[in-house]
Every structure is written in structure tokens, then in C-alpha cells.
Design a protein around this motif. Structure first.
Motif, PDB file in Angstrom:
ATOM      1  N   ILE A 107      41.701  46.091  45.028  1.00  0.00           N
ATOM      2  CA  ILE A 107      42.786  45.007  44.363  1.00  0.00           C
ATOM      3  C   ILE A 107      43.084  45.548  44.509  1.00  0.00           C
ATOM      4  CG2 ILE A 107      42.252  42.529  44.032  1.00  0.00           C
ATOM      5  CD1 ILE A 107      39.953  41.965  44.874  1.00  0.00           C
ATOM      6  N   SER A 108      44.263  44.721  44.506  1.00  0.00           N
ATOM      7  CA  SER A 108      45.884  45.286  43.216  1.00  0.00           C
ATOM      8  C   SER A 108      45.452  44.254  42.930  1.00  0.00           C
ATOM      9  CB  SER A 108      46.729  45.705  44.215  1.00  0.00           C
ATOM     10  OG  SER A 108      47.156  45.652  43.276  1.00  0.00           O
ATOM     11  N   THR A 109      45.741  44.172  41.020  1.00  0.00           N
ATOM     12  CA  THR A 109      46.035  43.047  40.368  1.00  0.00           C
ATOM     13  C   THR A 109      47.325  43.235  40.194  1.00  0.00           C
ATOM     14  OG1 THR A 109      45.703  45.051  38.554  1.00  0.00           O
ATOM     15  CG2 THR A 109      43.777  43.292  39.195  1.00  0.00           C
ATOM     16  N   LEU A 128      48.137  39.531  40.997  1.00  0.00           N
ATOM     17  CA  LEU A 128      47.833  38.305  41.722  1.00  0.00           C
ATOM     18  C   LEU A 128      48.099  37.289  40.873  1.00  0.00           C
ATOM     19  CD1 LEU A 128      45.443  38.676  43.804  1.00  0.00           C
ATOM     20  CD2 LEU A 128      43.967  39.625  42.255  1.00  0.00           C
ATOM     21  N   TYR A 144      43.545  34.544  44.521  1.00  0.00           N
ATOM     22  CA  TYR A 144      42.187  35.595  44.675  1.00  0.00           C
ATOM     23  C   TYR A 144      40.912  35.105  44.808  1.00  0.00           C
ATOM     24  CZ  TYR A 144      38.712  37.995  41.511  1.00  0.00           C
ATOM     25  OH  TYR A 144      37.760  39.339  41.101  1.00  0.00           O
ATOM     26  N   LEU A 193      38.685  46.175  40.766  1.00  0.00           N
ATOM     27  CA  LEU A 193      39.934  45.551  40.584  1.00  0.00           C
ATOM     28  C   LEU A 193      40.719  47.229  39.809  1.00  0.00           C
ATOM     29  CD1 LEU A 193      38.663  42.573  37.993  1.00  0.00           C
ATOM     30  CD2 LEU A 193      39.347  43.151  40.537  1.00  0.00           C
ATOM     31  N   GLY A 223      44.725  49.115  40.279  1.00  0.00           N
ATOM     32  CA  GLY A 223      46.568  48.316  40.081  1.00  0.00           C
ATOM     33  C   GLY A 223      47.097  48.271  40.698  1.00  0.00           C
ATOM     34  N   PRO A 251      44.774  47.207  35.633  1.00  0.00           N
ATOM     35  CA  PRO A 251      43.564  45.816  35.692  1.00  0.00           C
ATOM     36  C   PRO A 251      43.240  45.054  34.457  1.00  0.00           C
ATOM     37  CG  PRO A 251      42.214  47.347  36.681  1.00  0.00           C
ATOM     38  CD  PRO A 251      43.540  48.235  36.221  1.00  0.00           C
ATOM     39  N   HIS A 290      46.171  42.163  33.069  1.00  0.00           N
ATOM     40  CA  HIS A 290      46.078  41.738  34.412  1.00  0.00           C
ATOM     41  C   HIS A 290      46.422  40.526  32.594  1.00  0.00           C
ATOM     42  CE1 HIS A 290      45.961  37.917  36.850  1.00  0.00           C
ATOM     43  NE2 HIS A 290      46.341  39.099  37.551  1.00  0.00           N
ATOM     44  N   PHE A 314      42.733  39.029  32.882  1.00  0.00           N
ATOM     45  CA  PHE A 314      41.293  40.076  33.822  1.00  0.00           C
ATOM     46  C   PHE A 314      40.319  39.691  33.645  1.00  0.00           C
ATOM     47  CE2 PHE A 314      38.881  43.296  32.304  1.00  0.00           C
ATOM     48  CZ  PHE A 314      38.652  44.003  32.961  1.00  0.00           C
ATOM     49  N   LEU A 370      39.183  37.087  36.335  1.00  0.00           N
ATOM     50  CA  LEU A 370      38.828  37.650  37.438  1.00  0.00           C
ATOM     51  C   LEU A 370      37.863  38.321  38.128  1.00  0.00           C
ATOM     52  CD1 LEU A 370      42.513  39.958  37.723  1.00  0.00           C
ATOM     53  CD2 LEU A 370      41.640  37.810  39.124  1.00  0.00           C
ATOM     54  N   ALA A 427      48.595  42.170  46.261  1.00  0.00           N
ATOM     55  CA  ALA A 427      48.522  41.851  45.151  1.00  0.00           C
ATOM     56  C   ALA A 427      49.465  40.330  45.230  1.00  0.00           C
ATOM     57  CB  ALA A 427      49.384  41.588  43.772  1.00  0.00           C
TER      58      ALA A 427
END
Length: 286
Positions: free
Chosen positions: A13-15, A36, A41, A58, A60, A63, A66, A69, A72, A233
Motif C-alpha cells: 500500500i502506497s500511503t 491515501l 483505504y 504500508l 510510501g 508511511p 501520513h 498513520f 491506518l 494512494a
């Protein structure tokens, strides 16, 4: 469930598309301003659980930068995911954010660079700055990942000190080309010798290096065999982080998402140099 989707082991997952670390040799697939959202999400996690995925990583950008964060990580647990993180956190708000949810994470990969790689990438991710990070985690479900360029004795000593102090395993990877920073590493053969002698070199890393040399000469054409998906994201799922031609929005209907992912197994994208950096499976990957 088809054999294709049943083979999936997780999702990267690209945050965020942007990154304050901004390594010159960064291999992230998307570069832009998207961050994101929790809504996107949550929707993605719901759809991923429906097709049987229960592990996420997670990544970047960074992350821990974020703004949500911690949420998440908590939302991932609420959906029944095992959540891991790849981070360059060292001090300040980043480390605080990481420490707050450390006990909830199945694994934390702490990224660092050899001295010459740090100079080349202007990253600030020194090996010697990692012990406080491992200490802040309060557990050993972690590993050190070192990007190597022109390894020397000081690098090896620094790695040894961290491994002994933090009691974590280490993976050392030679610096290979990426989508944004392509070059021939003149130190590659020497780096590989040092990696093999000092840490051992897995069969998987040997394959990566062999593929690297073959791809440089244009002699390899291979379909994607990744066992995980990628979530951008801005909320799109795809098989290959670098191929957005067949992506599908997490806000599409359930069947549309399933059909798109099924198709990615029937007609998998072709792998290339960039893929080796981001999609090869690592021993300690969450």
C-alpha cells in the motif's frame, strides 16, 4: 475463488505519492500529490478481505508521515489484516508515530543505506542511526534492510553493531536501477562478494542479480509472478505497481474489481528492471 486470486498473499500500500525523504534512487511507483484517504483505504481493505487477502504492508512515501498513520494501522487490524511497515523513521514525530502502534505491527522493516549509497541518494538513512528505532519498537518483530553501494569495512562494522545490539536480522541489497535513477553500478561485483562473504546471499538475491544482467542486454521477457497486489494512494488496485493500464478503482463494483484482478492473472504484465526493486519477495516482509 479462482486459482489466480487464491495465490495472492498480500497487498503493498502506497500511503502517499510524495515523500520528504525523496531518495535519488527511489523505486516508488507513483510520484505526485495524492495522499491515501481513510475512506479509500477502508473501502480497499473491505474489498481485499472479500477475495481472501489478509496481509498488508504500508509503504510510501514515508508511511509515518501520513497524518493518520496510527489509524491506518488500527483500521487494518479491525479488518483482520496482519500489518507491516517499511520505514525510514529515525526521530521526532515519525518515531513517535511508529512507537505508538509498534505493538500492533506484525513486522517493521527499517531502511538504511551504506555510506556511499547515503551520499549518492542524499537520504540521511544512516545505519548507525537505526538502534533507537529498534529500541522504540519494544519487540523483535523487525529487521534492518540496507541498500548497498560501494560497501566498505565501516559499513560492515556498523551493520554488525546494529544486528548485535538490536538483535534483529539484516538483509543487504545491492543498489540496482530504478525507474527514476538508472545507472550501471561499477561496484556491483565487489558489493556482491562482500554481501555473500559477510551475510550470505540467498538464492533469491542471486536470481535477482542474474536477471539484472540479463535485462541489461534485453534477453529476458517474463510475465509478472508477484503474489501481492498494489494499492495506489489515489485508490486503484493493480497487479503491477508500474503498470496502471489495467488498474481498477476500489470504488468500482465487487464484480468489476474481481474481474479486473482475474484478468491480471490471465494476462499478467511483463516484468522489467523496476520490478526487481519493489516486487521481489523478502524474508521478513509483512
Amino acid at each position: 475463488m479462482s486459482d489466480g486470486l487464491g495465490a495472492l498473499s498480500g497487498v503493498l500500500i502506497s500511503t502517499a505519492d510524495n515523500c520528504a525523504v525523496n531518495c535519488r534512487f527511489c523505486f516508488r511507483a507513483d510520484v505526485g500529490r495524492d495522499v491515501l484517504s481513510l475512506d479509500t483505504y477502508s473501502r480497499a481493505l473491505s474489498r481485499l478481505r472479500e477475495i481472501g487477502i489478509d496481509e498488508l504492508c504500508l509503504s510510501g512515501g514515508e508511511p509515518t508521515d501520513h497524518p493518520d498513520f496510527g489509524r491506518l494501522v488500527r483500521v487494518a487490524l479491525q479488518f483482520g489484516f496482519r500489518a507491516s511497515v517499511v520505514t525510514a523513521a529515525r526521530t521526532g514525530p515519525r518515531l513517535d508515530a511508529l512507537a505508538e502502534v509498534a505493538g500492533m505491527l506484525s513486522h517493521v522493516t527499517v531502511s538504511a543505506d551504506s555510506q556511499k549509497a547515503e551520499e549518492l541518494g542524499r537520504t540521511g538513512r544512516t545505519i548507525s542511526s537505526t538502534p533507537p528505532v529498534f529500541e522504540a519498537l519494544g519487540h523483535h518483530r523487525a529487521s534492518l534492510h540496507v541498500t548497498a553501494y560501494a560497501l566498505d569495512g565501516d559499513d560492515l562494522d556498523a551493520i554488525s553493531t546494529v544486528v548485535k545490539t538490536a538483535e534483529v536480522p539484516v538483509e543487504v541489497s545491492p543498489l540496482l536501477p530504478s525507474p527514476t535513477f538508472r545507472f550501471e553500478n561499477p561496484n556491483l561485483a565487489r558489493d556482491l562478494d562482500l554481501i555473500s562473504t559477510s551475510f550470505g546471499m540467498s538464492d533469491q538475491l542471486r536470481t535477482v542479480v542474474a536477471d539484472y544482467h540479463a535485462w541489461l542486454h534485453g534477453s529476458v521477457v517474463r510475465s509478472c509472478e508477484s503474489e501481492r497486489l498494489y494499492l495506489s494512494a489515489d485508490g486503484f488496485l493493480r497487479r503491477c505497481p508500474y503498470d496502471s493500464s489495467r488498474q481498477v478503482s476500489v470504488f468500482a463494483g465487487r464484480q468489476e474489481i474481481r474481474d479486473a484482478l482475474e484478468q491480471s492473472f490471465c494476462e499478467p504484465p511483463t516484468t522489467g528492471l523496476a520490478c526487481m526493486a519493489i516486487c521481489r519477495s523478502d524474508t521478513h516482509e509483512g
